[in-house]
Motif scaffolding. Structure first.
Motif, PDB file in Angstrom:
ATOM      1  N   MET A   1     -23.395   9.915  45.847  1.00 34.47           N
ATOM      2  CA  MET A   1     -23.331   8.364  45.923  1.00 34.47           C
ATOM      3  C   MET A   1     -24.436   7.693  44.954  1.00 34.47           C
ATOM      4  SD  MET A   1     -25.223   7.464  49.644  1.00 34.47           S
ATOM      5  CE  MET A   1     -24.180   8.853  50.430  1.00 34.47           C
ATOM      6  N   SER A   2     -24.306   6.436  44.759  1.00 35.40           N
ATOM      7  CA  SER A   2     -25.328   5.720  43.746  1.00 35.40           C
ATOM      8  C   SER A   2     -26.657   6.003  44.235  1.00 35.40           C
ATOM      9  CB  SER A   2     -24.603   4.369  43.429  1.00 35.40           C
ATOM     10  OG  SER A   2     -25.292   3.697  42.469  1.00 35.40           O
ATOM     11  N   ALA A   3     -27.424   6.249  43.039  1.00 37.55           N
ATOM     12  CA  ALA A   3     -28.983   6.173  43.352  1.00 37.55           C
ATOM     13  C   ALA A   3     -29.406   4.814  43.699  1.00 37.55           C
ATOM     14  CB  ALA A   3     -29.377   6.537  42.259  1.00 37.55           C
ATOM     15  N   ALA A   4     -30.314   4.479  44.603  1.00 35.37           N
ATOM     16  CA  ALA A   4     -30.519   3.321  44.940  1.00 35.37           C
ATOM     17  C   ALA A   4     -32.071   3.143  44.803  1.00 35.37           C
ATOM     18  CB  ALA A   4     -30.370   3.106  46.479  1.00 35.37           C
ATOM     19  N   SER A   5     -32.714   4.031  44.003  1.00 35.64           N
ATOM     20  CA  SER A   5     -34.328   3.839  43.633  1.00 35.64           C
ATOM     21  C   SER A   5     -34.418   2.784  42.963  1.00 35.64           C
ATOM     22  CB  SER A   5     -34.703   5.009  43.192  1.00 35.64           C
ATOM     23  OG  SER A   5     -34.122   5.296  41.982  1.00 35.64           O
ATOM     24  N   SER A   6     -33.666   2.247  42.068  1.00 36.78           N
ATOM     25  CA  SER A   6     -33.726   1.105  40.920  1.00 36.78           C
ATOM     26  C   SER A   6     -33.543  -0.322  42.032  1.00 36.78           C
ATOM     27  CB  SER A   6     -32.847   1.142  40.165  1.00 36.78           C
ATOM     28  OG  SER A   6     -32.896   0.005  39.119  1.00 36.78           O
ATOM     29  N   ASN A   7     -34.454  -1.098  41.728  1.00 43.58           N
ATOM     30  CA  ASN A   7     -34.077  -2.224  42.501  1.00 43.58           C
ATOM     31  C   ASN A   7     -34.839  -3.636  41.356  1.00 43.58           C
ATOM     32  OD1 ASN A   7     -33.757  -4.374  44.372  1.00 43.58           O
ATOM     33  ND2 ASN A   7     -35.605  -4.291  45.218  1.00 43.58           N
ATOM     34  N   LEU A  25     -21.916   6.369  32.247  1.00 44.24           N
ATOM     35  CA  LEU A  25     -20.545   6.511  32.579  1.00 44.24           C
ATOM     36  C   LEU A  25     -19.788   6.532  31.138  1.00 44.24           C
ATOM     37  CD1 LEU A  25     -19.909   3.206  34.660  1.00 44.24           C
ATOM     38  CD2 LEU A  25     -19.806   5.836  35.324  1.00 44.24           C
ATOM     39  N   VAL A  26     -20.495   6.316  29.956  1.00 43.51           N
ATOM     40  CA  VAL A  26     -19.767   6.423  28.724  1.00 43.51           C
ATOM     41  C   VAL A  26     -19.918   8.087  28.299  1.00 43.51           C
ATOM     42  CG1 VAL A  26     -20.260   6.325  26.229  1.00 43.51           C
ATOM     43  CG2 VAL A  26     -20.185   4.147  27.958  1.00 43.51           C
ATOM     44  N   ILE A  27     -21.192   8.678  28.718  1.00 47.32           N
ATOM     45  CA  ILE A  27     -21.224  10.023  28.299  1.00 47.32           C
ATOM     46  C   ILE A  27     -20.294  10.972  29.303  1.00 47.32           C
ATOM     47  CG2 ILE A  27     -22.981  11.828  29.081  1.00 47.32           C
ATOM     48  CD1 ILE A  27     -25.066  10.048  28.419  1.00 47.32           C
ATOM     49  N   ALA A  28     -20.144  10.289  30.436  1.00 48.79           N
ATOM     50  CA  ALA A  28     -19.181  11.214  31.578  1.00 48.79           C
ATOM     51  C   ALA A  28     -17.782  11.141  30.847  1.00 48.79           C
ATOM     52  CB  ALA A  28     -19.050  10.501  33.056  1.00 48.79           C
ATOM     53  N   LEU A  29     -17.426   9.931  30.346  1.00 41.68           N
ATOM     54  CA  LEU A  29     -15.786   9.806  29.767  1.00 41.68           C
ATOM     55  C   LEU A  29     -15.672  10.049  28.450  1.00 41.68           C
ATOM     56  CD1 LEU A  29     -15.325   6.447  31.650  1.00 41.68           C
ATOM     57  CD2 LEU A  29     -14.352   8.747  32.338  1.00 41.68           C
ATOM     58  N   TYR A  50     -20.052   7.499  39.550  1.00 41.25           N
ATOM     59  CA  TYR A  50     -21.178   6.708  39.319  1.00 41.25           C
ATOM     60  C   TYR A  50     -22.080   6.799  38.091  1.00 41.25           C
ATOM     61  CZ  TYR A  50     -20.391   6.468  44.783  1.00 41.25           C
ATOM     62  OH  TYR A  50     -19.875   6.130  45.759  1.00 41.25           O
ATOM     63  N   GLY A  51     -22.625   5.751  37.919  1.00 36.57           N
ATOM     64  CA  GLY A  51     -23.644   5.920  36.656  1.00 36.57           C
ATOM     65  C   GLY A  51     -25.022   5.607  37.605  1.00 36.57           C
ATOM     66  N   HIS A  52     -25.997   6.255  37.106  1.00 37.62           N
ATOM     67  CA  HIS A  52     -27.182   6.093  37.713  1.00 37.62           C
ATOM     68  C   HIS A  52     -28.150   5.269  36.863  1.00 37.62           C
ATOM     69  CE1 HIS A  52     -25.993   8.075  40.933  1.00 37.62           C
ATOM     70  NE2 HIS A  52     -25.790   9.375  40.577  1.00 37.62           N
ATOM     71  N   PRO A  53     -29.356   4.636  37.275  1.00 34.17           N
ATOM     72  CA  PRO A  53     -30.507   4.263  36.175  1.00 34.17           C
ATOM     73  C   PRO A  53     -31.119   5.138  35.501  1.00 34.17           C
ATOM     74  CG  PRO A  53     -30.845   3.597  38.579  1.00 34.17           C
ATOM     75  CD  PRO A  53     -29.678   4.372  38.679  1.00 34.17           C
ATOM     76  N   ASN A  54     -31.029   6.252  35.706  1.00 33.65           N
ATOM     77  CA  ASN A  54     -31.757   7.422  34.770  1.00 33.65           C
ATOM     78  C   ASN A  54     -30.767   7.848  33.785  1.00 33.65           C
ATOM     79  OD1 ASN A  54     -29.837   8.961  36.586  1.00 33.65           O
ATOM     80  ND2 ASN A  54     -31.888  10.339  37.133  1.00 33.65           N
ATOM     81  N   GLU A  55     -29.573   7.249  33.482  1.00 32.22           N
ATOM     82  CA  GLU A  55     -28.581   7.693  32.470  1.00 32.22           C
ATOM     83  C   GLU A  55     -27.794   9.065  33.035  1.00 32.22           C
ATOM     84  OE1 GLU A  55     -29.624   7.395  28.551  1.00 32.22           O
ATOM     85  OE2 GLU A  55     -30.828   5.240  28.905  1.00 32.22           O
ATOM     86  N   THR A  56     -27.803   9.417  34.185  1.00 32.08           N
ATOM     87  CA  THR A  56     -26.776  10.573  34.582  1.00 32.08           C
ATOM     88  C   THR A  56     -25.631  10.108  35.468  1.00 32.08           C
ATOM     89  OG1 THR A  56     -28.183  10.754  36.840  1.00 32.08           O
ATOM     90  CG2 THR A  56     -29.068  12.020  34.826  1.00 32.08           C
TER      91      THR A  56
END
Length: 238
Positions: A1-7, A25-29, A50-56
């Motif tokens: 699930m989406s990382a929630a550490s970023s606020n 998301l661009v990397i994934a696709l 999901y795209g995370h704020p650490n670019e994963t």
């Protein structure tokens, strides 16, 4: 699930978060598309990208919390994988990913004021969408805050190509030369001045410009209108 550490809270922080999630998301696709495709097995349960704020990026089940901590991506992207052309399926996932990115950004931006929200969207709008990257569709080179308008006649000095126009002061390289001749653009309904952050539409009959809200025309509705006639011109026709 989406990382929630970023606020993120400020416009700059939210845009940084948006950019990182978008990059993932661009990397994934694109770069990791074969791996992404394999993970989206139609025999598995409802999956989300999901795209995370650490670019994963991550393909996973949706959040169990109701309501979720953050807006959720499109559910069940894996089910349509084998029933569509691969390129079309990836484009569909990209479109839903763009929607999710915007929803997360404006979830974080809920407490921003009007000007801050406008600035946030302007920053976001400068980036190509995930769909544009995946489909290799080049974004239209225009000034910020482009709005769709009606199809004008070729004689209109602000749009010489007859294509779907933007607001009165966009879409023509010769506008600066015509500026003195044209003067300030006013709404034919309320008389208000042109504003770059508002949707405008031009009457193909009298060639007057109108706020979309004054004539009850939305950008989406304008796309389906081949020739727009303002209320006054419609009355004269009757």
């Amino acid at each position: 699930m989406s990382a929630a550490s970023s606020n993120p809270r400020t416009v700059e922080e939210i845009f940084k978060d948006f950019s990182a999630r978008r990059a993932a998301l661009v990397i994934a696709l694109t770069n990791d598309v074969d791996q992404f495709y394999a993970l989206c097995d139609p025999d598995k349960e409802n999956l989300c990208l999901y795209g995370h704020p650490n670019e994963t990026w991550e393909v996973n089940l949706p959040a169990e919390e109701v309501p979720p901590e953050l807006p959720e991506p499109a559910l069940g992207i894996n089910f349509a994988r084998d029933g569509m052309n691969r390129r079309d399926w990836l484009s569909l996932v990209a479109v839903h990913s763009d929607c999710w990115l915007l929803s997360v950004a404006f979830y974080f931006g809920a407490r921003l004021n009007r000007n801050e929200r406008k600035r946030l969207f302007s920053l976001i709008n400068e980036l190509p969408t995930v769909f544009e990257v995946v489909s290799e569709k080049k974004p239209t080179k225009d000034k910020p805050s482009v709005d769709s308008g009606s199809k004008s006649r070729g004689s209109n000095k602000r749009s010489s190509d007859g294509q779907v126009k933007s607001n009165p002061k966009m879409g023509d390289e010769n506008f600066e030369e015509d500026d003195d001749e044209q003067g300030e653009t006013l709404c034919g309904s309320c008389g208000g001045n042109y504003s770059a952050d508002e949707f405008w539409i031009c009457c193909d009959s009298c060639e007057k410009w109108f706020h979309g809200k004054c004539v009850k025309i939305t950008p989406a509705k304008a796309e389906s209108i081949k020739q727009y006639k303002c209320p006054s011109c419609m009355k004269r026709r009757q």
